[in-house]
Design an enzyme around this catalytic site. Structure first.
Site, PDB file in Angstrom:
ATOM      1  N   GLU D  82       0.827  -1.203   0.000  1.00  0.00           N
ATOM      2  CA  GLU D  82       0.000   0.000   0.000  1.00  0.00           C
ATOM      3  C   GLU D  82       0.864   1.257   0.000  1.00  0.00           C
ATOM      4  O   GLU D  82       1.839   1.371   0.725  1.00  0.00           O
ATOM      5  CB  GLU D  82      -0.940   0.004   1.209  1.00  0.00           C
ATOM      6  CG  GLU D  82      -1.951  -1.126   1.207  1.00  0.00           C
ATOM      7  CD  GLU D  82      -2.961  -1.016   0.054  1.00  0.00           C
ATOM      8  OE1 GLU D  82      -3.034   0.048  -0.595  1.00  0.00           O
ATOM      9  OE2 GLU D  82      -3.667  -2.023  -0.192  1.00  0.00           O
ATOM     10  N   CYS D 145      -8.351  -1.944   8.007  1.00  0.00           N
ATOM     11  CA  CYS D 145      -6.987  -1.998   7.476  1.00  0.00           C
ATOM     12  C   CYS D 145      -6.436  -0.592   7.267  1.00  0.00           C
ATOM     13  O   CYS D 145      -5.342  -0.261   7.718  1.00  0.00           O
ATOM     14  CB  CYS D 145      -6.950  -2.774   6.146  1.00  0.00           C
ATOM     15  SG  CYS D 145      -7.105  -4.559   6.363  1.00  0.00           S
ATOM     16  N   HIS D 174      -1.318  -5.600   1.882  1.00  0.00           N
ATOM     17  CA  HIS D 174      -2.531  -6.406   1.783  1.00  0.00           C
ATOM     18  C   HIS D 174      -2.206  -7.739   1.108  1.00  0.00           C
ATOM     19  O   HIS D 174      -1.423  -7.777   0.154  1.00  0.00           O
ATOM     20  CB  HIS D 174      -3.598  -5.671   0.952  1.00  0.00           C
ATOM     21  CG  HIS D 174      -4.606  -4.946   1.779  1.00  0.00           C
ATOM     22  ND1 HIS D 174      -4.847  -3.588   1.670  1.00  0.00           N
ATOM     23  CD2 HIS D 174      -5.466  -5.385   2.736  1.00  0.00           C
ATOM     24  CE1 HIS D 174      -5.795  -3.229   2.516  1.00  0.00           C
ATOM     25  NE2 HIS D 174      -6.189  -4.302   3.185  1.00  0.00           N
TER      26      HIS D 174
END
Lengths: 222, 222, 222, 222
Positions: D82, D145, D174
């Protein structure tokens, strides 16, 4: 009593790949032997005009009770147990001899389709029970995979008509990319080789053990 | 010389929808008439045990030269000209009479599949030339759409065998959700009704004009 | 009292397309005028080093109350109301001056991100209520669309800090391919131009009317 | 010289799952130790109001040089590094305390976003070089998250401002479903646990070794 032979086939790499998960997975099971059966693995060329000949020779040589042809389906996410082979070649890409058959029959004069004679629903269920993503697929495409699947079922039908040989169950399973392939195909799912091999073990056992396929909803609305 | 009749069918809404784009699109063309042909639209129930009967009666009544059955494929993004109908019912959802046929033949003893006798490649090409997203599809699923497609081709085959009637070309086209449906299905593509109607006009004209289908690569690797 | 000005921007075609749905949709609304507002449409170059300059000049010239920048998102299926612009350029493809900015800030020293000041949830809800597929999106990507979105919000923030101007609400909406584009992109969803234009009308009205955005779950688990 | 500590966190199962691949993967690395570093794994509750507190305590306790939070992204096909955490909670589903935060800030008054301080491009490249599917992602969603990712970066920023502590690099990765989860989610990609664990090893090493991130095109057009 002699052991049953299970023939597993996988293709050589195609479409610029340097590896084919189908061949990697089936060759890992070559020689796998249990009380009632032995597995033989064969590689098929990804070539329209050759693949079915190699398959036919292997069947003649091995006289298998079960044949499961395995092929790579780049972009699919699970072990896809194919339900039906259709009598058409329509290649979106070149095969490994740079041929591209378009809109012609796999077997001139053959039936429009053959259904798999493997217990496809039972296999998909057992695969999921083993913790592996799996489904029954309604199309094997129109490239060499479907070509081989149709050719295989045609040979099986001819043998049954001819008589004098033991019955042979046959079908096709599509498998995803390997992780190392998917690393070069952004957005494409993959599956570890060990899971593919385990999945084929489950498929072989189920094909040997389940006489009549189970019934449960597993189709597609479209 | 009398005009040819083109029969278009569309289903009633199913699976909790209150509208079916297939019916909306075909009924917009009911009565469309040009020098050589007239279009009749009929609605089919989304019911396994009824749909093919309604279709068969419409064919008997209208004696059409062309039949195009149209169905909703929620989740698809284009006008999908179906290539092949398979002899299996395997419903993932209930039909409109709360029936769910699983793993049984559409027509007991019928062939494994029928190919569309529409010029599927020509239709897909003409649709794209008209600025509409379109493709040839290798599977119509295993729900009522495939059931009707198979039933339709079976009737067509029987009429041809029986003789004494004009030849009938037949096939199936799947269409996406309407925008108003997709508004309730996050992630689902859609198509405007006007584009669907225009697409069916193109399909009808092409089916009437193109005798032998064109050949160009349009299949799927898997 | 003078009318409010609503500025809509759309890009020129890029990435080998010959048309950009964003420009087609916004220019259809150029000059749209109702009792309280008038719409002005401007085309932006799909060029990193030019686009924000053209945008800034248009804002200076028009002094708009609302700015909605619109961009093509080939592959998306709905009207995506963008929630957040991030301070990074990372172009997977060349822009229209053959530049490809990689991993650099849109505005050196600027904040990591700006949230849209449009009522994004209200707009998405009104779009769906109007029968149009729509969602709130958590990423506008890292190409020229996000670059313009970030640049726009940065200008809006600077104007607010500077004071002496009326407050300006601003944001970005991504729209799908047109059907004629999707005809050349197998598997890509599309939307009719008329629906896009209608969608922008809804967005403009909602941006003018809804002071505080509505709250309802509309995010993504990942 | 004392070893560096690397903190890996993974969530407890959520959304009706009985297993969370993120926790399975990080706990497999708990205690992994090489010459220059030791890994500690911690489980986080999938609860908005608790997760960041547990994270903050672990950071205080361990004083790590590197923190990589890991989360399940059911439906994604690869290891997604991410890039950015945004200051918004917008939960499409309930968390594990049946709370559903909608359209509120993660940290009231915090910046709109934080960029990861891990070398995201280098990690994605090294993962692919190791034969694992991987990409840089532009959105971590708006559920727990992203909430934890944002909270983590906020803590890191505060520590840096406060001074007196060693610098801490932090970010979020992720990961897909495990195969056994995907077996119950038709159409969902998956990844073998061993590959996830190997991927996290690669990520940890790269985060320790690569000071300045590499630059290469890896963004998204939208």
């Amino acid at each position: 009593m002699s052991k049953k032979t299970v023939l597993l086939t996988g293709f050589e790499p195609f479409n610029k790949e340097t590896i084919n998960p189908a061949w990697e997975a089936v060759r890992a099971l070559d020689g796998w032997s249990e009380e009632g059966f032995t597995v033989a693995a064969r590689q098929l060329p990804c070539v329209f005009v050759l693949a079915n000949e190699v398959m036919a020779r292997a069947i003649e040589e091995l006289n298998p009770s079960i044949v499961i042809a395995v092929g790579q389906a780049g972009g699919r996410c699970d072990l896809s147990v194919e339900r039906v082979a259709i009598n058409i070649d329509d290649a979106p890409i070149l095969d490994n001899q740079q041929q591209q058959l378009v809109d012609q029959a796999v077997v001139e004069g053959g039936p429009a389709a053959y259904f798999s004679t493997l217990p496809v629903k039972a296999i998909a269920r057992e695969l999921r029970a083993a913790g592996l993503p799996a489904s029954v697929s309604q199309t094997a495409g129109t490239f060499v995979c479907n070509h081989v699947f149709y050719g295989l079922m045609h040979v099986a039908a001819e043998r049954m008509e001819r008589g004098g040989v033991a019955p042979m169950r046959a079908g096709f399973i599509h498998i995803p990319y390997l992780p190392r392939q998917a690393a070069a195909h952004p957005g494409a799912p993959s599956m570890a080789l060990a899971d593919m091999v385990e999945g084929l073990r489950v498929a072989v056992r189920t094909a040997l053990e389940v006489e009549s396929d189970v019934r449960y909803a597993g189709g597609a609305t479209h």
